[in-house]
Write a protein that holds these residues in place. Sequence first.
Motif, PDB file in Angstrom:
ATOM      1  N   HIS A 154     -14.177 -35.825   7.541  1.00 24.32           N
ATOM      2  CA  HIS A 154     -13.907 -35.538   6.135  1.00 24.32           C
ATOM      3  C   HIS A 154     -14.024 -34.033   5.862  1.00 24.32           C
ATOM      4  CE1 HIS A 154     -13.704 -39.711   4.982  1.00 24.32           C
ATOM      5  NE2 HIS A 154     -14.893 -39.945   5.514  1.00 24.32           N
ATOM      6  N   LEU A 155     -15.041 -33.424   6.434  1.00 29.48           N
ATOM      7  CA  LEU A 155     -15.232 -31.986   6.257  1.00 29.48           C
ATOM      8  C   LEU A 155     -14.142 -31.199   6.971  1.00 29.48           C
ATOM      9  CD1 LEU A 155     -16.851 -29.644   5.138  1.00 29.48           C
ATOM     10  CD2 LEU A 155     -18.371 -29.816   7.115  1.00 29.48           C
ATOM     11  N   CYS A 156     -13.764 -31.634   8.157  1.00 30.38           N
ATOM     12  CA  CYS A 156     -12.672 -30.964   8.889  1.00 30.38           C
ATOM     13  C   CYS A 156     -11.378 -30.987   8.084  1.00 30.38           C
ATOM     14  CB  CYS A 156     -12.443 -31.637  10.234  1.00 30.38           C
ATOM     15  SG  CYS A 156     -13.815 -31.515  11.384  1.00 30.38           S
ATOM     16  N   GLU A 157     -11.045 -32.130   7.521  1.00 32.86           N
ATOM     17  CA  GLU A 157      -9.832 -32.248   6.723  1.00 32.86           C
ATOM     18  C   GLU A 157      -9.897 -31.363   5.482  1.00 32.86           C
ATOM     19  OE1 GLU A 157      -9.610 -36.433   5.972  1.00 32.86           O
ATOM     20  OE2 GLU A 157      -8.864 -36.883   7.980  1.00 32.86           O
ATOM     21  N   HIS A 158     -11.055 -31.320   4.853  1.00 30.28           N
ATOM     22  CA  HIS A 158     -11.214 -30.509   3.652  1.00 30.28           C
ATOM     23  C   HIS A 158     -11.080 -29.016   3.980  1.00 30.28           C
ATOM     24  CE1 HIS A 158     -12.393 -30.376  -0.590  1.00 30.28           C
ATOM     25  NE2 HIS A 158     -12.859 -29.175  -0.281  1.00 30.28           N
ATOM     26  N   LEU A 159     -11.707 -28.583   5.055  1.00 34.84           N
ATOM     27  CA  LEU A 159     -11.628 -27.176   5.450  1.00 34.84           C
ATOM     28  C   LEU A 159     -10.196 -26.802   5.835  1.00 34.84           C
ATOM     29  CD1 LEU A 159     -14.915 -26.760   7.519  1.00 34.84           C
ATOM     30  CD2 LEU A 159     -14.490 -26.110   5.139  1.00 34.84           C
ATOM     31  N   TYR A 160      -9.496 -27.701   6.494  1.00 37.42           N
ATOM     32  CA  TYR A 160      -8.102 -27.453   6.838  1.00 37.42           C
ATOM     33  C   TYR A 160      -7.263 -27.309   5.565  1.00 37.42           C
ATOM     34  CZ  TYR A 160      -3.476 -27.888   8.845  1.00 37.42           C
ATOM     35  OH  TYR A 160      -2.173 -27.659   9.201  1.00 37.42           O
ATOM     36  N   GLY A 161      -7.535 -28.167   4.603  1.00 35.99           N
ATOM     37  CA  GLY A 161      -6.828 -28.088   3.323  1.00 35.99           C
ATOM     38  C   GLY A 161      -7.088 -26.770   2.608  1.00 35.99           C
ATOM     39  N   ILE A 162      -8.324 -26.299   2.659  1.00 37.30           N
ATOM     40  CA  ILE A 162      -8.660 -25.014   2.060  1.00 37.30           C
ATOM     41  C   ILE A 162      -7.900 -23.896   2.751  1.00 37.30           C
ATOM     42  CG2 ILE A 162     -10.507 -23.292   1.829  1.00 37.30           C
ATOM     43  CD1 ILE A 162     -12.420 -25.621   1.231  1.00 37.30           C
ATOM     44  N   ALA A 163      -7.867 -23.926   4.073  1.00 35.63           N
ATOM     45  CA  ALA A 163      -7.160 -22.884   4.824  1.00 35.63           C
ATOM     46  C   ALA A 163      -5.663 -22.891   4.492  1.00 35.63           C
ATOM     47  CB  ALA A 163      -7.377 -23.071   6.327  1.00 35.63           C
ATOM     48  N   GLY A 217     -18.870 -24.389   5.898  1.00 35.48           N
ATOM     49  CA  GLY A 217     -18.347 -25.651   6.421  1.00 35.48           C
ATOM     50  C   GLY A 217     -18.263 -25.644   7.935  1.00 35.48           C
ATOM     51  N   LEU A 218     -17.793 -24.550   8.502  1.00 41.59           N
ATOM     52  CA  LEU A 218     -17.718 -24.458   9.963  1.00 41.59           C
ATOM     53  C   LEU A 218     -19.107 -24.424  10.580  1.00 41.59           C
ATOM     54  CD1 LEU A 218     -14.717 -21.998  10.297  1.00 41.59           C
ATOM     55  CD2 LEU A 218     -14.733 -24.443  10.794  1.00 41.59           C
ATOM     56  N   TYR A 219     -20.052 -23.802   9.886  1.00 44.26           N
ATOM     57  CA  TYR A 219     -21.436 -23.789  10.371  1.00 44.26           C
ATOM     58  C   TYR A 219     -21.981 -25.220  10.430  1.00 44.26           C
ATOM     59  CZ  TYR A 219     -26.447 -23.060  10.545  1.00 44.26           C
ATOM     60  OH  TYR A 219     -27.776 -23.118  10.891  1.00 44.26           O
ATOM     61  N   LEU A 220     -21.687 -26.011   9.401  1.00 42.92           N
ATOM     62  CA  LEU A 220     -22.137 -27.411   9.399  1.00 42.92           C
ATOM     63  C   LEU A 220     -21.530 -28.210  10.540  1.00 42.92           C
ATOM     64  CD1 LEU A 220     -22.037 -28.206   5.584  1.00 42.92           C
ATOM     65  CD2 LEU A 220     -24.070 -27.930   7.016  1.00 42.92           C
ATOM     66  N   LEU A 221     -20.341 -27.795  10.971  1.00 41.98           N
ATOM     67  CA  LEU A 221     -19.686 -28.461  12.107  1.00 41.98           C
ATOM     68  C   LEU A 221     -20.148 -27.905  13.453  1.00 41.98           C
ATOM     69  CD1 LEU A 221     -16.069 -28.662  10.668  1.00 41.98           C
ATOM     70  CD2 LEU A 221     -17.659 -30.570  11.008  1.00 41.98           C
ATOM     71  N   GLY A 222     -21.021 -26.905  13.430  1.00 44.38           N
ATOM     72  CA  GLY A 222     -21.543 -26.333  14.669  1.00 44.38           C
ATOM     73  C   GLY A 222     -20.749 -25.153  15.181  1.00 44.38           C
ATOM     74  N   ILE A 223     -19.849 -24.624  14.358  1.00 42.83           N
ATOM     75  CA  ILE A 223     -19.043 -23.465  14.750  1.00 42.83           C
ATOM     76  C   ILE A 223     -19.633 -22.255  14.018  1.00 42.83           C
ATOM     77  CG2 ILE A 223     -16.736 -22.471  14.775  1.00 42.83           C
ATOM     78  CD1 ILE A 223     -15.701 -25.400  14.569  1.00 42.83           C
ATOM     79  N   ASN A 224     -20.259 -21.355  14.744  1.00 40.46           N
ATOM     80  CA  ASN A 224     -20.960 -20.239  14.107  1.00 40.46           C
ATOM     81  C   ASN A 224     -20.144 -18.955  14.141  1.00 40.46           C
ATOM     82  OD1 ASN A 224     -23.232 -21.854  13.681  1.00 40.46           O
ATOM     83  ND2 ASN A 224     -23.941 -21.468  15.764  1.00 40.46           N
TER      84      ASN A 224
END
Length: 99
Positions: free
Chosen positions: A39-48, A86-93
């Motif tokens: 859900h977060l991945c889709e939302h972040l993609y939508g923001i981008a 959002g990327l931090y929450l996904l483990g991408i720093n």
Amino acid sequence: LAGAELLSVTGSHERALAIKLVSIGDSLHAIEYDLSPHHLCEHLYGIAALFHQFYQSCQVLDAPSASLRINRLLLCYATRNVLRQGLYLLGINNPTDRM
């Protein structure tokens, strides 16, 4: 961004991006409810994607007025912060340092 008090959006691309940014909480609640980070991945993609449309259609640094430039810079800054968190929450720093 000194002097900015309240974000004002006038264009359709600005409005769509602002709405997507403030609705990040919905994605976080969905993750909490069903433990699905997609859900977060889709939302972040939508923001981008919306940021890309906004940046292509709206002048930021060369905006017609100073207040419009500040508002558009605030949208850019908010987008950066939401993507970074959002990327931090996904483990991408720290990916936004190179974006």
